[in-house]
Design an enzyme around this catalytic site. Structure first.
Site, PDB file in Angstrom:
ATOM      1  N   TYR A  19       0.863  -1.239   0.038  1.00  0.00           N
ATOM      2  CA  TYR A  19       0.000  -0.147  -0.259  1.00  0.00           C
ATOM      3  C   TYR A  19       0.748   1.247   0.065  1.00  0.00           C
ATOM      4  O   TYR A  19       1.899   1.321   0.688  1.00  0.00           O
ATOM      5  CB  TYR A  19      -0.834  -0.020   1.179  1.00  0.00           C
ATOM      6  CG  TYR A  19      -1.702   1.129   1.378  1.00  0.00           C
ATOM      7  CD1 TYR A  19      -2.980   1.116   0.783  1.00  0.00           C
ATOM      8  CD2 TYR A  19      -1.409   2.414   1.863  1.00  0.00           C
ATOM      9  CE1 TYR A  19      -3.922   2.326   1.040  1.00  0.00           C
ATOM     10  CE2 TYR A  19      -2.203   3.548   1.963  1.00  0.00           C
ATOM     11  CZ  TYR A  19      -3.534   3.475   1.568  1.00  0.00           C
ATOM     12  OH  TYR A  19      -4.341   4.654   1.558  1.00  0.00           O
ATOM     13  N   TRP A  34       1.478   5.607  -1.696  1.00  0.00           N
ATOM     14  CA  TRP A  34       1.234   6.716  -2.725  1.00  0.00           C
ATOM     15  C   TRP A  34       2.426   6.978  -3.863  1.00  0.00           C
ATOM     16  O   TRP A  34       2.499   7.930  -4.366  1.00  0.00           O
ATOM     17  CB  TRP A  34       0.943   7.997  -1.958  1.00  0.00           C
ATOM     18  CG  TRP A  34      -0.355   8.253  -1.873  1.00  0.00           C
ATOM     19  CD1 TRP A  34      -1.423   7.727  -1.038  1.00  0.00           C
ATOM     20  CD2 TRP A  34      -1.225   9.339  -2.557  1.00  0.00           C
ATOM     21  NE1 TRP A  34      -2.483   8.245  -1.329  1.00  0.00           N
ATOM     22  CE2 TRP A  34      -2.691   9.105  -2.189  1.00  0.00           C
ATOM     23  CE3 TRP A  34      -0.898  10.332  -3.493  1.00  0.00           C
ATOM     24  CZ2 TRP A  34      -3.480   9.976  -2.547  1.00  0.00           C
ATOM     25  CZ3 TRP A  34      -1.906  11.039  -4.074  1.00  0.00           C
ATOM     26  CH2 TRP A  34      -3.241  10.878  -3.684  1.00  0.00           C
TER      27      TRP A  34
END
Ligand SMILES: Nc1nc2c(c(=O)[nH]1)N[C@H]1C(S)=C(S)[C@@H](COP(=O)(O)OP(=O)(O)OC[C@H]3O[C@@H](n4cnc5c(=O)[nH]c(N)nc54)[C@H](O)[C@@H]3O)O[C@H]1N2
Ligand SMILES: Nc1nc2c(c(=O)[nH]1)N[C@H]1C(S)=C(S)[C@@H](COP(=O)(O)OP(=O)(O)OC[C@H]3O[C@@H](n4cnc5c(=O)[nH]c(N)nc54)[C@H](O)[C@@H]3O)O[C@H]1N2
Ligand SMILES: [Mo]
Length: 788
Positions: free
Chosen positions: A120, A122
């Site tokens: 997970y 960005w």
């Protein structure tokens, strides 16, 4: 060792162009220095441009493949030493072979249920080189992995909304319509002036003209309800209503009660468009639990004066009102209640489906509200679906766990938990592969994560990173990735409106021995026997071209002429204009006009204020109707030892942990600690002044920060923004974080049994002036390494 496809036949660009979460840029390179100019069409360029330009050259770059010393000597090699071992610099072959051996060993011995592969995070902009997607694709090709469901952004909201409005996602109303008709806008737990700086793809900051129009608007008044004075309030001149963190649902209940008392609740709308409102009203009036949720009750809990609550009810109930709800308040224990109650309040106001009325749940990020174009979606490479784990497997557990419970899962194999109406059994995790994410930034209770990460059960922790984050520093193997400025790619821009397709040109050569994420994962694929499935025989350039050509087919529907790939690559940007329907879009309009003909996808077809489905789960922490629950930490739980409440919102200077090396850097290069905002009253009581180094402690950990004394937070709460790099040091035999990561203090508990989301605040702390010797900040110092 060479990648088989090395031809680089991309056309030469006329303009160097790139995309990042912070914007679309034209670029110039002089003596290796990058200068970025916001592309035409960026309405409100990011204030972070200089930090972005410096990204490839930061001191914290990972420049070579590195292996933890005792791991290299003997796997898994004193796992308890992760994060404090020495490092050995190795060549790429050695690093890739070691990583591949570990991956193969875990798959061959335990199967895919032993691999946590969600990765997970960005990452950076760019469709093909998205590190998180490439890691998932790699592991899916090898047989699958334990997935983390949900996210750290809006986990509570995305799980509750399907029960309430029949969809996890609410398409945003066009800001044009809001500006035309609204009289009141309430920014509730929302600070778009900060959070709209970025975009999952690349921001065009397309809503900034609309926000600018709200400054001194003759008709529209704005209010911000937030424990922290938002930048948005400062920019727009909004009224600020400070609220105690974790108490918004009590405040909303008080407003609903006052609307009822003043005959301002829209019973007609409630009857025709909602389900179960009468049962809920019994709870509001105290018939359910003997406690009327009156404005004075709400004032005692929320800290908002009763007169303000009544005035808000009167004002919102008599004007066209849009509630803009951010996600900070739902990243808390019982966070599901925030959006459920907000929709309920909006239903009592009766304006859902009207221009300028109702509620917007996406507006504060991705420039939602920027009218939609017909631009294509630019996807990442697909992650293949894989068959379920054979039932007889000894490590069998659920293939999907709630993402934010991953530390709990590592700690408690076989544990059964509730999750959204189902039972989940934790598998035994033995391998972590992470690229493009930073769990030492995103996971609550960082020190608990660190303990789990050091467990012998984990045979290997492999991290693909551009920078020496705390996650990289805790890995066994670190594979150095190029930043976007060192490689080619393609990206969409404008997450919600889809304003552009952008060619991401390589601007500078790779630093050190850094390699592209696609190269790294392809080379791992080769060594774990899935090269063909992973690459499908395509080079990076082939993928970029194929992605563009597929998007061009959609573009043909709205553009007179669609450039060829060569033309697109040379010019750098393909732009899309808003459509008429995008500009006129009002959410829930059809449902409002005809609730029977256009029902919602809920069991009743209406907005559910009472959910029989949730009732059937019998959860104590999520009732069949929205409710106020007292959080386990916060104002109501203040003790002598931990009297203050923590708020940990987004920083205007970072995207999570990204750019942190520049966030608190003085012009002369001095690194300062992360600022901690404390009110004058609370600071005086502790003898603290601006600039003091202060220790913040919670029941879980401690962090050294720098005090900023300012009345921009509700007294009794302190603010430590999200994203300072975790920088552990042992002082007097105890580990503390010497740099100011808020998750050194937060609780790793689920929001509730429903969403099992992450909690980013909900913490009691105490702040004291630091009197000991001041430790050095080492967060951005790469570890020293010996050569192999
Ligand atoms: N207390 C608290 N905790 C929070 C939050 C909060 O507000 N408060 N917010 C939560 C939210 S909303 C989220 S989304 C999460 C965010 O958590 P993350 O998304 O994990 O945080 P980032 O710092 O963006 O991590 C991205 C990482 O990817 C790396 N990276 C960037 N580009 C590349 C690349 O091209 N290749 C590779 N291999 N790596 C790259 C970066 O260096 C960085 O370390 O945090 C959550 N946690
Ligand atoms: N500059 C910048 N922009 C970002 C990001 C970033 O890291 N930096 N991250 C991006 C990501 S991944 C996401 S998910 C979005 C997140 O967007 P949000 O989740 O909306 O952002 P936050 O700052 O976490 O929270 C918004 C506001 O909620 C307030 N708040 C916190 N607790 C409470 C409470 O109990 N009650 C009330 N009323 N307010 C509360 C905070 O003070 C903050 O002003 O932002 C995106 N935009
Ligand atoms: Mo997020």
């Amino acid at each position: 060792m060479v990648f088989p496809f090395t031809q680089m036949t991309l056309p030469t660009p006329d303009h160097l162009t790139t995309a990042s979460h912070w914007g679309v840029f034209r670029a110039a390179v002089n003596d290796g220095r990058i200068t970025l100019t916001p592309a035409a069409g960026d309405f409100f360029p990011s204030p972070n441009v200089h930090a972005i330009e410096a990204q490839p050259y930061m001191k914290s770059r990972v420049l070579h493949p590195m292996v933890r010393k005792s791991f290299l000597e003997k796997k898994p090699g004193n796992a308890a030493n992760r994060g404090r071992d020495e490092w050995v610099q190795v060549d790429w072959d050695t690093a890739l072979n070691l990583a591949a051996d570990s991956i193969n060993h875990v798959y061959d011995t335990y199967g895919p249920s032993a691999v946590f592969g969600q990765s997970y995070g960005w990452k950076s902009s760019g469709a093909i080189q998205s590190a998180v997607t490439l890691v998932r694709r790699l592991l899916a090709c090898r047989g699958g992995y334990v997935k983390g469901e949900n996210n750290y952004s809006n986990g509570a909201m995305r799980k509750i909304l399907p029960y309430v409005i029949g969809s996890a996602y609410q398409k945003p109303q066009s800001f044009e319509r809001v500006l035309e008709s609204a009289e009141r806008i309430v920014f509730w737990s929302a600070d778009p002036a900060i959070t709209n700086d970025i975009d999952w793809f690349a921001s065009t900051h397309g809503t900034s003209p609309y926000y600018n129009a709200l400054i001194n608007h003759p008709r529209i008044r704005t209010v911000c309800i937030n424990p922290v004075k938002p930048l948005t309030a400062e920019k727009l001149g909004s009224a600020w209503v400070p609220v105690r963190p974790g108490t918004d649902t009590a405040l909303m209940l008080g407003i609903i009660y006052a609307l009822e008392e003043a005959n301002l609740a829209d019973h007609e709308f409630l009857k025709t468009h909602t389900e179960g409102w009468e049962g809920f009203l019994a709870y509001v009036m105290g018939q359910e639990d003997g406690c009327p949720k009156s404005p004075s009750w709400a004032a005692d809990i929320s800290g908002v004066p009763e007169a303000t609550i009544r005035a808000l009810a009167e004002d919102l109930g008599t004007h066209r009102t849009t509630l803009i709800t951010g996600w900070g308040a739902q990243r808390a224990q019982f966070g599901e209640q925030f959006h459920w109650m907000a929709f309920t309040l909006a239903a009592f106001l009766g304006q859902i489906g009207l221009p300028g009325g109702g509620i917007q749940t996406e507006y504060h990020t991705g420039s939602a509200g920027d009218p939609a174009t017909a631009g294509p979606y630019i996807p990442n490479l697909p992650v293949p679906k894989v068959p379920a784990i054979p039932p007889s497997h000894p490590d069998q557990g659920s293939r999907v766990i709630p993402i934010a419970r991953f530390v709990d899962c590592i700690e408690h194999p076989g544990k059964v938990i509730d999750f959204n109406g189902e039972k989940i059994t934790y598998p035994t995790i033995r391998l972590l592969v992470w690229g493009g994410g930073n769990p030492f930034t995103h996971q609550p209770d960082t020190m608990r994560l660190e303990r789990a990460w050091r467990s012998e059960q984990l045979e290997a922790t492999i991290v693909i990173e551009t920078h020496w984050t705390a996650t990289a520093k805790h890995a066994d193997i670190v594979l150095p990735a190029t930043t976007v400025y060192e490689r080619n790619d393609i990206s969409g821009a404008g997450e919600q409106a889809r304003n552009m397709i952008v060619a991401m040109h390589q601007l500078v050569p790779p630093q050190g021995e850094c390699r592209d994420d696609y190269w790294i994962t392809s080379e791992l694929a080769r060594r774990i026997g899935v090269f063909d499935a992973f690459t499908e025989g395509k080079t990076l350039e082939d993928w970029i071209r194929a992605t563009y050509e597929k998007a061009a087919k959609t573009a043909e529907l709205s553009l007179d002429t669609v450039p060829t790939f060569e033309e697109f690559w040379r010019s750098g940007i393909l732009k899309f204009e808003p459509t008429e329907s995008g500009r006129r879009f009002v959410d829930f309009e059809d449902f409002r006009n005809d609730p029977v003909g256009h029902p919602l996808q809920t069991p009743s077809g209406k907005i559910e204020i009472w959910s029989k489905k949730i009732e059937s789960y019998g959860y104590a922490d999520c009732l069949p109707h929205p409710a106020y629950f007292e959080p386990s930490e916060g104002f109501a739980q203040a003790t002598k030892e931990f009297p203050l409440a923590l708020v940990a919102p987004k920083s205007v200077k970072r995207l999570h942990s990204q750019l942190d090396e520049y966030a608190n850097r003085e012009p002369d290069g001095t690194q300062l600690r992360e600022p901690l905002t404390i009110t004058r009253k609370d600071a005086e009581a502790r003898g603290i002044e601006t600039g003091d180094v202060v220790l913040v402690r919670s029941r879980r950990g401690a962090a050294l920060t720098r005090a900023v004394v300012e009345n921009t937070v509700i007294p009794g709460a302190v603010v430590l923004h999200h994203g300072a790099w975790f920088d552990p040091a042992v002082l007097d035999g105890k580990e503390i974080d010497v740099h100011g990561n808020p998750n050194s203090l937060t609780q790793d508990i689920p929001t509730s049994s429903l969403a099992c989301g992450n909690v980013a605040s909900t913490a009691n702390v105490e702040v004291t002036k630091w009197v000991g010797p001041i430790p050095e900040i080492r967060a951005f110092t790469p570890p020293s390494a010996s050569a192999k």
